[in-house]
Design a protein around this motif. Structure first.
Motif, PDB file in Angstrom:
ATOM      1  N   LYS A  95     -63.270 -57.166 -17.688  1.00  0.00           N
ATOM      2  CA  LYS A  95     -62.582 -57.616 -16.753  1.00  0.00           C
ATOM      3  C   LYS A  95     -62.639 -58.854 -16.173  1.00  0.00           C
ATOM      4  O   LYS A  95     -61.360 -59.639 -16.166  1.00  0.00           O
ATOM      5  CB  LYS A  95     -63.355 -56.931 -15.236  1.00  0.00           C
ATOM      6  N   TYR A  96     -63.304 -59.662 -16.744  1.00  0.00           N
ATOM      7  CA  TYR A  96     -63.455 -61.116 -16.627  1.00  0.00           C
ATOM      8  C   TYR A  96     -62.468 -61.996 -17.701  1.00  0.00           C
ATOM      9  O   TYR A  96     -61.628 -62.846 -17.365  1.00  0.00           O
ATOM     10  CB  TYR A  96     -64.871 -61.826 -16.976  1.00  0.00           C
ATOM     11  N   VAL A  97     -62.409 -61.503 -18.964  1.00  0.00           N
ATOM     12  CA  VAL A  97     -61.399 -61.716 -20.046  1.00  0.00           C
ATOM     13  C   VAL A  97     -60.137 -61.603 -19.481  1.00  0.00           C
ATOM     14  O   VAL A  97     -59.100 -62.171 -19.640  1.00  0.00           O
ATOM     15  CB  VAL A  97     -61.906 -61.102 -21.342  1.00  0.00           C
ATOM     16  N   ALA A  98     -59.977 -60.173 -18.827  1.00  0.00           N
ATOM     17  CA  ALA A  98     -58.415 -59.875 -18.650  1.00  0.00           C
ATOM     18  C   ALA A  98     -57.910 -60.486 -17.440  1.00  0.00           C
ATOM     19  O   ALA A  98     -56.906 -61.142 -17.397  1.00  0.00           O
ATOM     20  CB  ALA A  98     -58.640 -58.390 -17.987  1.00  0.00           C
ATOM     21  N   LEU A 151     -59.323 -68.821 -25.671  1.00  0.00           N
ATOM     22  CA  LEU A 151     -59.875 -67.492 -25.348  1.00  0.00           C
ATOM     23  C   LEU A 151     -60.923 -67.036 -26.128  1.00  0.00           C
ATOM     24  O   LEU A 151     -61.821 -66.196 -25.350  1.00  0.00           O
ATOM     25  CB  LEU A 151     -58.527 -66.657 -25.272  1.00  0.00           C
ATOM     26  N   ASP A 152     -60.963 -67.271 -27.344  1.00  0.00           N
ATOM     27  CA  ASP A 152     -62.035 -66.602 -28.220  1.00  0.00           C
ATOM     28  C   ASP A 152     -63.483 -67.166 -27.599  1.00  0.00           C
ATOM     29  O   ASP A 152     -64.261 -66.436 -27.358  1.00  0.00           O
ATOM     30  CB  ASP A 152     -61.892 -66.981 -29.560  1.00  0.00           C
ATOM     31  N   VAL A 153     -63.537 -68.646 -27.380  1.00  0.00           N
ATOM     32  CA  VAL A 153     -64.554 -69.244 -26.680  1.00  0.00           C
ATOM     33  C   VAL A 153     -65.001 -68.556 -25.424  1.00  0.00           C
ATOM     34  O   VAL A 153     -66.023 -68.093 -25.165  1.00  0.00           O
ATOM     35  CB  VAL A 153     -64.267 -70.794 -26.849  1.00  0.00           C
ATOM     36  N   LEU A 154     -64.019 -68.436 -24.668  1.00  0.00           N
ATOM     37  CA  LEU A 154     -64.184 -67.801 -23.180  1.00  0.00           C
ATOM     38  C   LEU A 154     -64.740 -66.627 -23.373  1.00  0.00           C
ATOM     39  O   LEU A 154     -65.624 -65.905 -22.523  1.00  0.00           O
ATOM     40  CB  LEU A 154     -62.974 -68.071 -22.463  1.00  0.00           C
ATOM     41  N   ALA A 155     -64.009 -65.592 -24.170  1.00  0.00           N
ATOM     42  CA  ALA A 155     -64.530 -64.238 -24.420  1.00  0.00           C
ATOM     43  C   ALA A 155     -65.728 -64.180 -24.978  1.00  0.00           C
ATOM     44  O   ALA A 155     -66.716 -63.110 -24.181  1.00  0.00           O
ATOM     45  CB  ALA A 155     -63.355 -63.623 -25.092  1.00  0.00           C
ATOM     46  N   ASN A 156     -66.260 -65.020 -25.820  1.00  0.00           N
ATOM     47  CA  ASN A 156     -67.656 -65.015 -26.406  1.00  0.00           C
ATOM     48  C   ASN A 156     -68.531 -65.014 -25.325  1.00  0.00           C
ATOM     49  O   ASN A 156     -69.579 -64.594 -25.083  1.00  0.00           O
ATOM     50  CB  ASN A 156     -67.691 -65.706 -27.407  1.00  0.00           C
ATOM     51  N   ARG A 214     -54.297 -65.504 -15.996  1.00  0.00           N
ATOM     52  CA  ARG A 214     -54.139 -66.930 -15.648  1.00  0.00           C
ATOM     53  C   ARG A 214     -54.319 -68.129 -16.718  1.00  0.00           C
ATOM     54  O   ARG A 214     -54.440 -69.288 -16.307  1.00  0.00           O
ATOM     55  CB  ARG A 214     -55.116 -67.290 -14.517  1.00  0.00           C
ATOM     56  N   CYS A 215     -54.115 -67.567 -18.034  1.00  0.00           N
ATOM     57  CA  CYS A 215     -54.528 -68.645 -18.920  1.00  0.00           C
ATOM     58  C   CYS A 215     -53.506 -69.875 -19.150  1.00  0.00           C
ATOM     59  O   CYS A 215     -53.968 -70.783 -19.413  1.00  0.00           O
ATOM     60  CB  CYS A 215     -54.162 -67.537 -20.550  1.00  0.00           C
ATOM     61  N   GLY A 216     -52.220 -69.652 -18.687  1.00  0.00           N
ATOM     62  CA  GLY A 216     -51.297 -70.843 -18.644  1.00  0.00           C
ATOM     63  C   GLY A 216     -51.715 -71.792 -17.513  1.00  0.00           C
ATOM     64  O   GLY A 216     -51.794 -73.112 -17.962  1.00  0.00           O
ATOM     65  N   LEU A 217     -52.067 -71.410 -16.414  1.00  0.00           N
ATOM     66  CA  LEU A 217     -52.614 -72.126 -15.532  1.00  0.00           C
ATOM     67  C   LEU A 217     -53.903 -72.601 -15.628  1.00  0.00           C
ATOM     68  O   LEU A 217     -54.096 -73.856 -15.194  1.00  0.00           O
ATOM     69  CB  LEU A 217     -52.543 -71.341 -14.073  1.00  0.00           C
ATOM     70  N   ALA A 218     -54.871 -72.111 -16.339  1.00  0.00           N
ATOM     71  CA  ALA A 218     -56.251 -72.571 -16.445  1.00  0.00           C
ATOM     72  C   ALA A 218     -56.357 -73.509 -17.826  1.00  0.00           C
ATOM     73  O   ALA A 218     -57.570 -73.387 -18.294  1.00  0.00           O
ATOM     74  CB  ALA A 218     -57.159 -71.365 -16.407  1.00  0.00           C
ATOM     75  N   ASP A 219     -55.216 -73.534 -18.640  1.00  0.00           N
ATOM     76  CA  ASP A 219     -55.004 -74.442 -19.698  1.00  0.00           C
ATOM     77  C   ASP A 219     -55.936 -73.613 -20.804  1.00  0.00           C
ATOM     78  O   ASP A 219     -57.140 -74.429 -21.357  1.00  0.00           O
ATOM     79  CB  ASP A 219     -55.625 -75.668 -19.499  1.00  0.00           C
ATOM     80  N   LEU A 220     -56.100 -72.294 -20.877  1.00  0.00           N
ATOM     81  CA  LEU A 220     -56.815 -71.566 -22.053  1.00  0.00           C
ATOM     82  C   LEU A 220     -55.918 -71.167 -22.964  1.00  0.00           C
ATOM     83  O   LEU A 220     -56.323 -70.184 -23.786  1.00  0.00           O
ATOM     84  CB  LEU A 220     -57.440 -70.256 -21.161  1.00  0.00           C
TER      85      LEU A 220
END
Length: 89
Positions: free
Chosen positions: A30-33, A61-66, A38-44
């Motif tokens: 859920k967190y990764v989804a 996103l790999d780092v965030l998901a990990n 919002r990845c464009g807005l959050a610079d991800l």
């Protein structure tokens, strides 16, 4: 998810442990989804500037998901060791 898994797996101790682990994975999902929405807005978007153990450039996103999955699984209390291709140790 808990209700469904309890119905399918029952009330045994092993089932409860598995249910807690699967719930923690669902929380990470859920967190990764949410981050993906919002990845464009959050610079991800794009590379993070680091590499993984295989020498591949890591994406933000790999780092965030990990981190999301590592945190949700380890705080569940259902795992004592966690291995990831994103980290050396």
């Amino acid at each position: 998810i808990r209700r469904y898994l309890t119905q399918e797996l029952g009330e045994r101790k092993e089932s409860k442990d598995l249910i807690l682990l699967l719930q923690s994975i669902a929380t990470g999902c859920k967190y990764v989804a949410s981050a993906c929405r919002r990845c464009g807005l959050a610079d991800l978007v794009g590379e993070s500037g680091s590499t993984n153990v295989q020498g591949e450039k890591q994406k933000k996103l790999d780092v965030l998901a990990n981190e999301a999955f590592k945190n949700s699984i380890m705080t569940s209390g259902q795992a004592s060791v966690l291995v990831s291709e994103e980290e050396e140790e």
